[in-house]
Write an enzyme that holds these catalytic residues in place. Structure first.
Site, PDB file in Angstrom:
ATOM      1  N   LYS A  23     -55.187-141.997 -35.025  1.00 37.44           N
ATOM      2  CA  LYS A  23     -56.307-141.611 -34.152  1.00 37.44           C
ATOM      3  C   LYS A  23     -57.428-142.629 -34.339  1.00 37.44           C
ATOM      4  O   LYS A  23     -58.128-142.622 -35.342  1.00 37.44           O
ATOM      5  CB  LYS A  23     -56.787-140.204 -34.496  1.00 37.44           C
ATOM      6  N   ARG A  28     -62.500-142.128 -25.428  1.00 36.39           N
ATOM      7  CA  ARG A  28     -61.353-141.813 -24.579  1.00 36.39           C
ATOM      8  C   ARG A  28     -61.531-142.486 -23.218  1.00 36.39           C
ATOM      9  O   ARG A  28     -62.621-142.442 -22.633  1.00 36.39           O
ATOM     10  CB  ARG A  28     -61.244-140.297 -24.418  1.00 36.39           C
ATOM     11  N   ARG A  43     -63.531-139.412 -20.421  1.00 30.08           N
ATOM     12  CA  ARG A  43     -62.955-138.066 -20.495  1.00 30.08           C
ATOM     13  C   ARG A  43     -63.708-137.085 -19.613  1.00 30.08           C
ATOM     14  O   ARG A  43     -63.125-136.183 -19.016  1.00 30.08           O
ATOM     15  CB  ARG A  43     -62.975-137.585 -21.949  1.00 30.08           C
ATOM     16  N   GLU A  71     -57.603-145.065 -25.760  1.00 34.07           N
ATOM     17  CA  GLU A  71     -58.903-145.147 -26.441  1.00 34.07           C
ATOM     18  C   GLU A  71     -59.414-146.577 -26.355  1.00 34.07           C
ATOM     19  O   GLU A  71     -58.671-147.528 -26.617  1.00 34.07           O
ATOM     20  CB  GLU A  71     -58.707-144.768 -27.917  1.00 34.07           C
ATOM     21  N   PHE A 110     -52.065-144.646 -25.505  1.00 34.50           N
ATOM     22  CA  PHE A 110     -51.094-143.737 -26.135  1.00 34.50           C
ATOM     23  C   PHE A 110     -50.285-142.940 -25.121  1.00 34.50           C
ATOM     24  O   PHE A 110     -49.458-142.121 -25.517  1.00 34.50           O
ATOM     25  CB  PHE A 110     -51.762-142.804 -27.149  1.00 34.50           C
ATOM     26  N   ARG A 184     -55.064-128.144 -24.960  1.00 32.99           N
ATOM     27  CA  ARG A 184     -54.959-128.644 -26.331  1.00 32.99           C
ATOM     28  C   ARG A 184     -53.515-128.508 -26.813  1.00 32.99           C
ATOM     29  O   ARG A 184     -53.185-127.701 -27.671  1.00 32.99           O
ATOM     30  CB  ARG A 184     -55.933-127.902 -27.249  1.00 32.99           C
ATOM     31  N   LYS A 188     -54.320-132.664 -34.101  1.00 37.45           N
ATOM     32  CA  LYS A 188     -55.021-133.781 -34.722  1.00 37.45           C
ATOM     33  C   LYS A 188     -55.418-133.403 -36.144  1.00 37.45           C
ATOM     34  O   LYS A 188     -55.843-132.286 -36.423  1.00 37.45           O
ATOM     35  CB  LYS A 188     -56.263-134.174 -33.917  1.00 37.45           C
TER      36      LYS A 188
END
Length: 302
Positions: A23, A28, A43, A71, A110, A184, A188
């Protein structure tokens, strides 16, 4: 474009069929390669193409009708530097061109959501990952896929050793999982003990917010006033409030249209302006008996 989100966990998930990614500590960013050019979306949905002209130019190499999720980071002294990403994101169009030379951005992709017009979001992550690697490896920096492993022991090693490079933890996904847009559906694991809090309002004015009114994910959900915002955070919050005002009423309550009061530690009752819908901020806080929560940043990533 609604992005996938991740739920926080306290230990490293293990089991068959899991993938682990570092991460990175950045912003984002969704890259949309259209037939005419490139659009960069935060985002929140805000268009930030002008802030990252170097990434927009690099993304012209992608096939038309391609969408990436990832990211944006800025490397400095061998590690990613979140403050420099904030500086890039807040720059005017004229300043952004200068900063693109002195503080070049990198894009840690990603996921690929669309490729040459083919919607891939229903495909399993394992297949999307293979397509992402095939797409980006020939291009090279600044567009590159994040590392990934299915070995939990290697992931644990990453978790312990990569923070020195600016990696804040791991994201865990199921190999057979479709892209969980707006949910979600990922997990993480962070190194820090900071928390995500709901930003339900702010003190000060829309052009100069002074502190945020927060609801923490623990306790009795009593709103708390944060410690004073840094100059960089004031600018970021002001930009978000201005964007909301520009798009009101379709995205919620316009900034600054009503007021309420909230109890601030050491200050008593103070006026604040509500936000609907709320934002999300990363905060450091121990207890309501201790100093007010410190806002580290607005959450624009996972």
């Amino acid at each position: 474009m609604r992005v996938a989100l991740a739920a926080a966990v306290r230990s490293l998930p293990r089991g068959e069929g899991l993938a682990y990614e570092p991460k990175f500590d950045g912003h984002r960013l969704v890259i949309v390669r259209t037939a005419e050019g490139v659009v960069l979306q935060a985002r929140s949905g805000r268009i930030v193409t002008s802030a990252f002209p170097d990434l927009a130019t690099a993304a012209l190499q992608l096939p038309a009708a391609t969408v990436l999720d990832g990211e944006v980071v800025v490397w400095h002294a061998g590690r990613t530097d979140f403050a420099l990403v904030q500086r890039r994101a807040a720059a005017t169009a004229a300043r952004a061109a200068v900063l693109a030379q002195s503080l070049p951005a990198s894009y840690a992709a990603f996921d690929v959501l669309e490729l040459a017009g083919l919607d891939l979001r229903a495909r399993p992550y394992e297949r999307r990952r293979a397509l992402l690697v095939d797409l980006l490896l020939p291009l090279g920096p600044p567009l590159q896929p994040v590392p990934m492993t299915t070995d939990p022991e290697l992931a644990a090693t990453w978790y312990e050793t990569l923070p020195a490079s600016g990696v804040e933890g791991l994201v865990v996904k199921r190999l057979d999982q479709a892209y969980p847009a707006g949910r979600r559906g990922w997990q993480k694991l962070r190194h820090t003990d900071v928390r995500d809090a709901a930003v339900v309002g702010y003190t000060g004015t829309p052009r100069r917010p002074l502190a945020l009114v927060l609801v923490l994910p623990v306790g009795d959900e009593t709103p708390l006033v944060s410690s004073p915002l840094t100059a960089a955070l004031r600018a970021e919050v002001a930009a978000e409030l201005a964007a909301r005002t520009a798009t009101a009423p379709s995205t919620g309550t316009p900034a600054g249209t009503s007021t309420g009061t909230v109890t601030a530690i050491g200050l008593g009752e103070v006026p604040f302006r509500p936000l609907d819908p709320p934002l999300t901020a990363e905060v450091r806080h121990t207890s309501t008996r201790h100093p007010p929560p410190e806002v580290l940043r607005l959450r624009s990533d996972l």
